[in-house]
Design an enzyme around this catalytic site. Structure first.
Site, mmCIF file in Angstrom:
data_model
loop_
_atom_site.group_PDB
_atom_site.id
_atom_site.type_symbol
_atom_site.label_atom_id
_atom_site.label_comp_id
_atom_site.label_asym_id
_atom_site.label_seq_id
_atom_site.Cartn_x
_atom_site.Cartn_y
_atom_site.Cartn_z
ATOM 1 N N ASN A 89 3.885 26.097 7.727
ATOM 2 C CA ASN A 89 3.319 27.017 9.497
ATOM 3 C C ASN A 89 1.366 27.287 9.261
ATOM 4 O OD1 ASN A 89 3.618 28.416 12.015
ATOM 5 N ND2 ASN A 89 5.134 29.467 10.615
ATOM 6 N N HIS A 119 -10.372 28.001 -12.966
ATOM 7 C CA HIS A 119 -11.390 28.258 -13.257
ATOM 8 C C HIS A 119 -11.739 29.188 -15.166
ATOM 9 C CE1 HIS A 119 -13.336 26.817 -9.895
ATOM 10 N NE2 HIS A 119 -12.499 27.674 -8.934
ATOM 11 N N THR A 169 3.073 33.551 -10.622
ATOM 12 C CA THR A 169 2.744 33.317 -10.836
ATOM 13 C C THR A 169 3.592 32.313 -12.499
ATOM 14 O OG1 THR A 169 3.567 35.493 -12.521
ATOM 15 C CG2 THR A 169 1.339 35.411 -10.845
ATOM 16 N N LYS A 170 4.644 32.724 -12.266
ATOM 17 C CA LYS A 170 5.603 31.728 -13.418
ATOM 18 C C LYS A 170 6.336 31.660 -12.509
ATOM 19 C CE LYS A 170 5.318 35.542 -16.620
ATOM 20 N NZ LYS A 170 5.635 37.166 -17.457
ATOM 21 N N ARG A 184 8.444 38.459 -9.013
ATOM 22 C CA ARG A 184 9.850 39.363 -10.061
ATOM 23 C C ARG A 184 11.532 38.842 -9.708
ATOM 24 N NH1 ARG A 184 6.250 43.136 -10.722
ATOM 25 N NH2 ARG A 184 5.423 44.050 -13.060
#
Length: 189
Positions: A89, A119, A169-170, A184
């Site tokens: 989208n 970075h 993040t995982k 989560r």
């Protein structure tokens, strides 16, 4: 550092900075993508012209049922691999210095950011705009809600759902709903 192309270095997860041999090739590719992206996003194009502009931006034609709603932002374009029947989208960013693979029947909500760049922690290296990359894989039948952020190295498993505004993040297992910052597991599907 052994001599290899800037693309090999990025694919290996190693850092590339302004002092890396071949960095000028990287800068040229960024500039070329910017021109292609501007054409895709801003010009009044017929459906056929827009499809051709998208093919040029990505380096290959997407499936006829795949749609990327402008404005769309990416760094290189050619590191994005799309399956069939994908909807990305409007106002999405696919920051593709590393490879982004998106499976079949994937929905990506507006304002989503998929980021492969990392970075360095070292401030001196950041001054050089050094970057490393970790690929992202989004498997078949995934739905990513509006405004989600998917960080480097993540795989989102088949049929999973990422809640709007989540920061992934995982890795997300298949058939799982995740939400929050950091995302989560909320429940299995």
């Amino acid at each position: 550092m052994e001599k290899s192309s800037v693309w090999d270095i990025l694919r290996s997860g190693k850092e590339v900075g302004r002092d890396t041999p071949g960095h000028d090739i990287y800068n040229t590719a960024l500039a070329e993508c910017t021109e292609k992206r501007i054409r895709y996003n801003t010009l009044q194009l017929t459906a056929g012209e827009r499809r051709a502009a998208l093919s040029d931006l990505l380096g290959s034609p997407p499936d006829e049922n795949t749609k990327i709603v402008p404005p769309f932002h990416c760094d290189l374009g050619f590191n994005i691999k799309l399956g069939n029947n994908v909807l990305i989208n409007y106002d999405c960013v696919l920051q593709d210095c590393g490879e982004i693979v998106i499976g079949n029947n994937v929905l990506v909500g507006p304002g989503t950011k998929i980021v492969t760049a990392i970075h360095p922690y070292c401030a001196e290296r950041r001054r050089d705009w050094s970057v490393a990359c970790a690929p992202i894989k989004i498997e078949d039948d995934v739905w990513i809600g509006a405004g989600a952020i998917v960080l480097p190295g993540v795989t989102i498993g088949t049929r999973s759902i990422v809640g709007a505004g989540s920061v992934v993040t995982k890795d997300v297992p298949s058939d799982t709903i995740v939400a929050g910052n950091p995302a989560r597991a909320i429940r299995k599907l």
